[in-house]
Design an enzyme around this catalytic site. Structure first.
Site, PDB file in Angstrom:
ATOM      1  N   GLU A 141      24.193 156.899  50.185  1.00 18.78           N
ATOM      2  CA  GLU A 141      23.532 156.055  51.173  1.00 18.78           C
ATOM      3  C   GLU A 141      24.616 155.367  51.996  1.00 18.78           C
ATOM      4  O   GLU A 141      25.816 155.544  51.756  1.00 18.78           O
ATOM      5  CB  GLU A 141      22.611 155.033  50.491  1.00 18.78           C
ATOM      6  CG  GLU A 141      21.394 155.674  49.831  1.00 18.78           C
ATOM      7  CD  GLU A 141      20.417 154.656  49.292  1.00 18.78           C
ATOM      8  OE1 GLU A 141      20.661 153.449  49.441  1.00 18.78           O
ATOM      9  OE2 GLU A 141      19.398 155.067  48.697  1.00 18.78           O
ATOM     10  N   HIS A 261      16.888 146.211  57.817  1.00 22.29           N
ATOM     11  CA  HIS A 261      17.072 147.635  57.527  1.00 22.29           C
ATOM     12  C   HIS A 261      16.987 148.406  58.838  1.00 22.29           C
ATOM     13  O   HIS A 261      16.055 148.215  59.616  1.00 22.29           O
ATOM     14  CB  HIS A 261      16.003 148.132  56.558  1.00 22.29           C
ATOM     15  CG  HIS A 261      16.358 149.423  55.899  1.00 22.29           C
ATOM     16  ND1 HIS A 261      16.357 150.623  56.588  1.00 22.29           N
ATOM     17  CD2 HIS A 261      16.747 149.720  54.639  1.00 22.29           C
ATOM     18  CE1 HIS A 261      16.724 151.593  55.760  1.00 22.29           C
ATOM     19  NE2 HIS A 261      16.969 151.066  54.578  1.00 22.29           N
ATOM     20  N   ARG A 310      24.749 149.058  56.730  1.00 20.50           N
ATOM     21  CA  ARG A 310      23.475 148.811  57.412  1.00 20.50           C
ATOM     22  C   ARG A 310      23.588 147.908  58.629  1.00 20.50           C
ATOM     23  O   ARG A 310      22.902 148.111  59.627  1.00 20.50           O
ATOM     24  CB  ARG A 310      22.466 148.212  56.419  1.00 20.50           C
ATOM     25  CG  ARG A 310      21.960 149.221  55.418  1.00 20.50           C
ATOM     26  CD  ARG A 310      21.026 148.594  54.415  1.00 20.50           C
ATOM     27  NE  ARG A 310      20.512 149.606  53.501  1.00 20.50           N
ATOM     28  CZ  ARG A 310      19.773 149.347  52.440  1.00 20.50           C
ATOM     29  NH1 ARG A 310      19.474 148.087  52.155  1.00 20.50           N
ATOM     30  NH2 ARG A 310      19.337 150.323  51.667  1.00 20.50           N
ATOM     31  N   HIS A 371      14.596 142.985  55.908  1.00 19.87           N
ATOM     32  CA  HIS A 371      14.549 143.787  54.680  1.00 19.87           C
ATOM     33  C   HIS A 371      15.020 143.029  53.448  1.00 19.87           C
ATOM     34  O   HIS A 371      14.381 143.105  52.402  1.00 19.87           O
ATOM     35  CB  HIS A 371      15.419 145.030  54.873  1.00 19.87           C
ATOM     36  CG  HIS A 371      15.446 145.963  53.701  1.00 19.87           C
ATOM     37  ND1 HIS A 371      14.304 146.533  53.181  1.00 19.87           N
ATOM     38  CD2 HIS A 371      16.478 146.434  52.946  1.00 19.87           C
ATOM     39  CE1 HIS A 371      14.626 147.327  52.162  1.00 19.87           C
ATOM     40  NE2 HIS A 371      15.938 147.266  51.989  1.00 19.87           N
ATOM     41  N   ARG A 406      24.526 143.271  52.304  1.00 18.00           N
ATOM     42  CA  ARG A 406      24.386 144.002  51.047  1.00 18.00           C
ATOM     43  C   ARG A 406      24.672 145.483  51.226  1.00 18.00           C
ATOM     44  O   ARG A 406      24.176 146.112  52.157  1.00 18.00           O
ATOM     45  CB  ARG A 406      22.964 143.831  50.491  1.00 18.00           C
ATOM     46  CG  ARG A 406      22.692 144.657  49.239  1.00 18.00           C
ATOM     47  CD  ARG A 406      21.340 144.346  48.658  1.00 18.00           C
ATOM     48  NE  ARG A 406      20.231 144.792  49.469  1.00 18.00           N
ATOM     49  CZ  ARG A 406      19.688 146.004  49.418  1.00 18.00           C
ATOM     50  NH1 ARG A 406      20.192 146.924  48.616  1.00 18.00           N
ATOM     51  NH2 ARG A 406      18.648 146.307  50.175  1.00 18.00           N
TER      52      ARG A 406
END
Length: 617
Positions: A141, A261, A310, A371, A406
């Site tokens: 990811e 997100h 992100r 998110h 994060r």
């Protein structure tokens, strides 16, 4: 009203004395530990505490299997694959955190993580395996240089983890109270945690407002995504844990760092509430971000292209959309083919098709949405907050792991690792007491199985004089969300944040006025919908779940905006258009926010990137 300053020591642990307006508890339960929340963090902490012999009660806002964990699609990150190491996982996490991670906390996460995942498997969680092998299948990811994301059911990892933990809790006979909104922390005369008050919705053994008396409380209440109009979070994510902790006098940190997100299914400019998430794992398997002409735009923007952290992907999508005068971009996974979509991403495929979009034959329209809260209730490595006896883990906590942003799929791991550490801290000094507390040897049992009603009891005396907090009208929730989306969303500026702060303060003032003399000392308040009517002529809303949630949302919104106003830089998922650069010299610091008894927010800035201890030696 706010005050600012700097400081290096722990903040004051004394409670504010501020409480939500609510009826007095009509029933009570005695326990050693009360865990608030039923996601991976809450249930792991509860299971470990119970296994150590502590009388443990789990309180959850919905059903036991309705925690936020079950919405997690992508997976859980840990150095489980050949060639991967905790050091590499550490490096990726520190990069994503943009200079504000606590390296010791991150090292704890990545070194203890692999064994914690194996213990989760021992609890009953079943992860996907590689074809023809018993080895856990791993994917990538955003922000990860290695395949280290374990997943289950293709894109239903959270649901599988939740299933396993819920089954374990039920098998262990833990006492649970479902459909219960936690209200406030109870403290004794010395300011030590003494339990919580809560409201149970519906009929049953426990109904209405009650109390769980316990010397240890673990907050695992999840996030606060509902403070924005569009979010991936469920409707129950209203910041209840952060608001409770503030009223209890605990420190809050890094709340300005809300992760948006980058790839949420775009349902139109008027879409509000929980939106379908398109997992980062889709990009991890090779899907491309493209504009309406099919042109990829992440290539050349970052070495990892679509798999950049992100915050970078979300900002690039927003920039691209603004440049082209549109509201969204697209995620193209048509080259996967039908079989891969059906086997690897069945949940996402079904969600898209339910909205008339078929990822097999067309690109998916996507846009960023709220998110994850990277900040929260400040804790140390044992999950201890600045209030004695109050712990926090999972999204509600600020452990220092996430910093300003994060890293993908670190959240489930954080909840798992720090929940185990909290349970160890609670159990270690009191093992002999736990054994003596239940000399009968009777096993723990589910509260729903009781037939005799609990005896009413008064809660312990708070550590400060009480101030009753008037309530916000339920319909004001939408007003708060729209204010936050317009002024403190993905793109922020001094002007937008000032406007948001003024509008939130207006809601505050109108609510306080509407509450009358009983609400003059309250930090948030009653009905406020922006009408021209005199607030003093409005009737304060009756206590209830919707009013309590709206009041909590206003509380966390004001803290978020106050911190975002002060952070005059762009870092991680905090993007200031008027300060587009990262400024380590001035702002590689954390804010420590507390709510004072006089309703003011005190905001202290750390002298360095290091947090002071939460507990005075």
């Amino acid at each position: 009203m706010t005050a600012t300053g700097t400081g290096t020591g722990p903040g004051p642990a004394a409670g504010t004395g501020i409480r939500l307006t609510a009826p007095a508890p009509g029933w009570s339960i005695e326990a050693d530990v009360v865990v608030v929340g039923s996601g991976v963090a809450g249930l792991t902490a509860a299971l470990r505490c119970a296994a150590a012999g502590r009388r443990t009660v789990v309180v959850t806002k919905a059903r036991l299997d309705d925690g936020s964990t079950r919405w997690a699609q992508g997976g859980i990150a840990a150095a489980l694959g050949d060639g991967d190491t905790p050091e590499q996982h550490l490096a990726d996490t520190l990069v994503a955190g943009a200079g504000l991670c606590d390296e010791t906390a991150v090292r704890t996460l990545v070194t203890e993580g692999p064994d914690a995942v194996h213990r989760l498997i021992g609890t009953g969680a079943r992860f996907d395996t590689a074809p023809g092998s018993d080895e856990i299948a791993l994917t990538r990811e955003g922000g990860h240089h290695r395949r280290r994301i374990a997943h289950a059911g293709g894109d239903a990892t959270g649901a599988e983890i939740s299933r396993a933990l819920v089954e374990a809790v039920r098998a262990a006979g833990l006492r649970t109270i479902e459909n219960a909104l936690v209200l406030d922390l109870l403290t004794d005369a010395d300011g030590h945690t003494a339990g919580v008050t809560l409201h149970v919705m519906g009929e049953g053994q426990h109904d209405g407002v009650g109390a769980v008396h316990a010397p240890a409380v673990v907050l695992a209440t999840g996030g606060m995504g509902q403070v924005f109009s569009a979010t991936t979070n469920p409707a129950v994510s209203t910041g209840d844990g952060v608001a409770l902790a503030l009223r209890a006098g605990a420190e809050i940190s890094d709340l300005e760092f809300v992760q948006f997100h980058p790839t949420v299914l775009y349902l139109g400019p008027a879409a509000e509430g929980q939106q379908p998430l398109i997992s980062e794992a889709v990009r991890g398997e090779g899907a491309h971000l493209v504009d309406a002409d099919g042109t990829r735009f992440m290539v050349g923007r970052h070495e990892l292209a679509e798999l950049a952290p992100r915050d970078i992907v979300a900002k690039t999508i927003m920039r691209q959309a603004h440049e082209q005068g549109v509201d969204h971009m697209y995620l193209d996974g048509r080259h996967f083919g039908a079989q891969m979509w059906e086997t690897r991403f069945p949940t996402i495929l079904a969600a898209c098709r339910s909205h008339g979009i078929d990822p097999v034959t067309e690109p998916i329209p996507v846009a960023p949405a709220a998110h994850y809260a990277s900040g929260g209730v400040r804790t140390d490595l044992r999950g201890r907050t600045t209030v004695p006896g109050l712990y926090a883990c999972g999204e509600v906590a600020c452990t220092g792991v996430h910093g300003a942003n994060r890293l993908a799929s670190n959240s489930l791991l954080e909840g798992l690792v720090f929940a185990e550490r909290i349970a160890a801290d609670i159990a270690a000094p009191h093992a002999s007491e736990a054994a003596a507390s239940d000399a009968s040897g009777a096993p723990a049992h589910n509260a729903a199985e009781h037939t005799a009603p609990p005896a009413p009891s008064a809660p312990p005396a708070p550590s400060a004089p009480r101030t009753t907090l008037p309530l916000l009208a339920p319909e004001t929730r939408t007003a708060v969300q729209r204010i936050m989306t317009a002024g403190a969303g993905v793109l922020r500026s001094a002007e937008s944040l000032a406007r948001a702060a003024a509008e939130l303060d207006r809601l505050h003032r109108e609510a306080t006025a509407a509450a009358g003399p009983t609400g003059r000392d309250a930090p948030a308040g009653a009905a406020a919908t922006g009408s021209a009517a005199d607030p003093a002529d409005r009737k304060a809303p009756e206590p209830g779940v919707e009013a309590w949630e709206a009041t909590n949302l206003l509380c966390v919104a004001r803290v978020l905006v106050a911190a975002a106003q002060r952070r005059a830089e762009t870092r991680g998922c905090h993007w200031r258009e008027d300060h587009p650069d990262r400024d380590d010299a001035s702002w590689r610091r954390h804010f420590r926010v507390t709510l004072e008894a006089d309703r003011a927010l005190t905001i202290r800035r750390t002298a360095t990137a290091e947090f002071p201890p939460t507990v005075t030696p």
